[in-house]
Scaffold this active site. Structure first.
Site, PDB file in Angstrom:
ATOM      1  N   PRO A 139       0.770  -1.244   0.000  1.00  0.00           N
ATOM      2  CA  PRO A 139       0.000   0.000   0.000  1.00  0.00           C
ATOM      3  C   PRO A 139       0.807   1.304   0.000  1.00  0.00           C
ATOM      4  O   PRO A 139       0.779   2.084   0.957  1.00  0.00           O
ATOM      5  CB  PRO A 139      -0.845  -0.129   1.263  1.00  0.00           C
ATOM      6  CG  PRO A 139       0.006  -0.942   2.177  1.00  0.00           C
ATOM      7  CD  PRO A 139       0.706  -1.936   1.283  1.00  0.00           C
ATOM      8  N   CYS A 140       1.455   1.586  -1.119  1.00  0.00           N
ATOM      9  CA  CYS A 140       2.202   2.831  -1.241  1.00  0.00           C
ATOM     10  C   CYS A 140       1.283   4.052  -1.237  1.00  0.00           C
ATOM     11  O   CYS A 140       1.738   5.160  -0.943  1.00  0.00           O
ATOM     12  CB  CYS A 140       3.088   2.810  -2.489  1.00  0.00           C
ATOM     13  SG  CYS A 140       2.220   2.425  -4.011  1.00  0.00           S
ATOM     14  N   HIS A 141      -0.001   3.849  -1.508  1.00  0.00           N
ATOM     15  CA  HIS A 141      -0.948   4.967  -1.482  1.00  0.00           C
ATOM     16  C   HIS A 141      -1.149   5.514  -0.068  1.00  0.00           C
ATOM     17  O   HIS A 141      -1.661   6.618   0.084  1.00  0.00           O
ATOM     18  CB  HIS A 141      -2.298   4.544  -2.090  1.00  0.00           C
ATOM     19  CG  HIS A 141      -2.982   3.446  -1.353  1.00  0.00           C
ATOM     20  ND1 HIS A 141      -2.655   2.111  -1.556  1.00  0.00           N
ATOM     21  CD2 HIS A 141      -3.968   3.461  -0.423  1.00  0.00           C
ATOM     22  CE1 HIS A 141      -3.422   1.366  -0.779  1.00  0.00           C
ATOM     23  NE2 HIS A 141      -4.217   2.157  -0.079  1.00  0.00           N
TER      24      HIS A 141
END
Length: 197
Positions: free
Chosen positions: A160-162
């Protein structure tokens, strides 16, 4: 529950050109796989068409339609890892799944691997800054390097880089675009429904 008109606007902002681009799907048909043969399958999502890439044993990439980096030629329609990834992503977009349980194999430097591992520790519905993430990986002065590694994450959404934002709380770059990043964060906060119709 979000206003349906607002949900539609976000999805149009997020997916606009992706869905209209008419990108060809991976051709159907039987495939003979050997271990490590790159294979791919597409899936329609509320944020646009996604290309799921695997090697027969693990998921190796999730690519947004406009950011594809050389589509693998092998049809992954029968690949169990890709099928499971698509099922888990559908459940995530429907608000029914907060974590993923998939075998992952992302190519990167040891530093990038460390950053991507740290991304997996950010809880659903929460965010962290690049500086905080740098401290988590033991490099408190390397926020920019962490940002570069975050941007090179080949398996967005699942890794989850977001969930990484600016120190001031602002949204910063995301491979799927800032509208998609906002939609994913809103989904995780319960402020937006992205379920597939």
């Amino acid at each position: 529950m979000a206003d349906p008109d607002e949900t539609g606007r976000v999805l149009r902002d997020c997916a606009g050109a992706w869905l209209a681009a008419g990108r060809p799907h991976v051709p159907p048909g039987p495939a003979v796989f050997t271990p490590m043969t790159p294979r791919a399958a597409t899936m329609t999502s509320p944020i646009g068409e996604l290309l799921l890439v695997g090697d027969g044993e693990a998921l190796t990439a999730v690519q947004f339609d406009d950011a594809r980096r050389g589509d693998p030629t092998a049809d992954g329609a029968g690949d169990p890892v890709l099928a499971e990834a698509a099922a888990q992503l559908r459940a995530y977009f429907a608000g029914e799944r907060a974590t993923f349980d998939l075998p992952l194999r992302a190519a990167g430097t040891p530093f990038e691997q460390g950053v991507w591992s740290a991304l997996l520790e950010i809880p659903y519905g929460e965010t962290t800054s690049y500086g905080e993430l740098a401290a988590r990986v033991g490099e408190p002065t390397a926020a920019r390097a962490v940002g570069r590694a975050n941007g090179r994450n080949p398996i967005p959404i699942i890794v989850p880089c977001h969930r990484v934002i600016g120190a001031d709380g602002s949204l910063t770059g995301f491979g799927g675009g800032l509208a998609c990043k906002r939609a994913l964060l809103d989904l995780e906060r319960g402020a937006l429904s992205l379920g597939l119709a």
